[in-house]
Design a protein around this motif. Structure first.
Motif, mmCIF file in Angstrom:
data_model
loop_
_atom_site.group_PDB
_atom_site.id
_atom_site.type_symbol
_atom_site.label_atom_id
_atom_site.label_comp_id
_atom_site.label_asym_id
_atom_site.label_seq_id
_atom_site.Cartn_x
_atom_site.Cartn_y
_atom_site.Cartn_z
ATOM 1 N N ASP A 59 26.372 128.212 36.655
ATOM 2 C CA ASP A 59 26.072 128.797 38.010
ATOM 3 C C ASP A 59 27.532 129.215 38.428
ATOM 4 O O ASP A 59 27.652 130.388 39.030
ATOM 5 N N ASP A 94 23.174 132.124 52.990
ATOM 6 C CA ASP A 94 23.264 131.659 51.474
ATOM 7 C C ASP A 94 21.964 131.080 51.194
ATOM 8 O O ASP A 94 20.753 131.492 51.744
ATOM 9 N N SER A 95 21.843 130.194 50.213
ATOM 10 C CA SER A 95 20.632 129.637 49.704
ATOM 11 C C SER A 95 19.990 129.044 50.564
ATOM 12 O O SER A 95 18.604 129.178 50.639
ATOM 13 N N ARG A 96 20.535 128.328 51.551
ATOM 14 C CA ARG A 96 19.694 127.648 52.651
ATOM 15 C C ARG A 96 19.090 128.604 53.763
ATOM 16 O O ARG A 96 18.090 128.411 54.205
ATOM 17 N N HIS A 152 18.080 131.720 52.472
ATOM 18 C CA HIS A 152 17.119 132.141 51.662
ATOM 19 C C HIS A 152 15.653 131.597 51.664
ATOM 20 O O HIS A 152 14.685 131.816 51.527
ATOM 21 N N GLN A 153 15.945 130.041 51.908
ATOM 22 C CA GLN A 153 14.827 129.364 51.852
ATOM 23 C C GLN A 153 14.222 128.745 53.125
ATOM 24 O O GLN A 153 13.230 128.178 53.242
ATOM 25 N N SER A 169 21.540 133.269 47.314
ATOM 26 C CA SER A 169 22.025 131.990 46.960
ATOM 27 C C SER A 169 23.365 131.821 46.285
ATOM 28 O O SER A 169 23.770 132.778 45.590
ATOM 29 N N HIS A 225 20.742 121.433 48.710
ATOM 30 C CA HIS A 225 19.605 122.100 49.212
ATOM 31 C C HIS A 225 18.572 121.201 49.894
ATOM 32 O O HIS A 225 18.658 120.016 49.493
#
Length: 256
Positions: free
Chosen positions: A35, A69-71, A73-74, A93, A228
């Motif tokens: 990653d 960011d990914s947080r 995105h979710q 992310s 996450h």
């Protein structure tokens, strides 16, 4: 009972368990470095969502952009807010605020939203904690980016909802070699800055206070890994967001 045979059986079982744990650790480390390598090689692309942005339908509803960011995105937008708003998610992310800053204009301001939810910073603070020589510069840049995002949103006439950074949960054993507990203190420092951004046009969603409170780390039930969030955590935050968005929508209507 044949004690020697039983002893060998227990020893064999322990060896299998140890081999399983080692394999899990190796896979975890491999995923971690994969990653990170992908993130280093990924170009900064301010036009990442160019096609999606150009084809956004005119629904007649006020538009809300979720950015970060990914947080981000979710993140969940439920309840009345989901029905009343056109929700556009522009979370990516792995991105830090430094990277996402390059697409802020195209993915937020140019979309002419009525409100913007800003959820970013966790990748900055984790990286800063692991790179002591760059820590102060990284924290300074993060604070500056958060201030800029809030200022540009409010300056555009939209309402900003900026989230505090939720402290990570206690790291798993396989993540320990790549982890620094300095992340918790850095997060608290940046959150104090975020809370100070609150104004008439900038609302602060104190997600860290809601989910972590006076605990040292994010409770395990709210986490799927170190950074996450679980569905339960997102559902709790969605209730607070729904209330904030209804407040923003009613305030905007009154201003008209």
């Amino acid at each position: 009972m044949n004690w020697p045979a039983a002893g060998f059986g227990v020893l064999g079982l322990l060896c299998l368990l140890l081999a399983g744990a080692l394999a899990t650790a190796v896979m975890g480390a491999r995923s971690f470095f994969h990653d990170r390598s992908e993130l280093r090689l990924r170009p900064i692309d301010p036009d990442r969502f160019a096609d999606e942005n150009a084809s956004l339908p005119a629904t007649g509803q006020p538009r809300i952009v979720i950015f970060g960011d990914s947080r981000a995105h979710q993140i969940a937008v439920n309840g009345k807010a989901a029905a009343d708003w056109q929700v556009v998610n522009r979370g990516v992310s792995g991105e830090s605020s430094v990277q996402s800053a390059y697409r802020f204009k195209s993915d937020v301001i140019d979309l002419k939203p009525e409100a913007v939810i800003i959820v970013t910073g966790i990748n900055d603070v984790v990286a800063a904690a692991n790179l002591p020589a760059m820590e102060r510069a990284a924290v300074t840049n993060l604070k500056a980016n958060l201030s800029r995002f809030a200022l540009e949103v409010s300056g555009s006439g939209a309402g900003a909802i900026i989230s505090t950074i939720i402290r990570p949960t206690t790291p798993r054993l396989i993540r320990r070699p790549f982890w620094s507990d300095r992340v918790y203190g850095i997060t608290e420092e940046v959150n104090a800055h975020i809370r100070g951004l609150a104004s008439r046009d900038v609302l602060v969603l104190d997600a860290d206070a809601i989910l972590v409170g006076n605990k040292a780390t994010l409770p395990a039930r709210f986490a799927t890994d170190e950074i996450h969030l679980s569905k339960e955590a997102h559902d709790i935050l969605a209730v607070h967001l729904d209330e904030m968005l209804r407040h923003r929508l009613s305030g905007a209507a009154a201003a008209r």
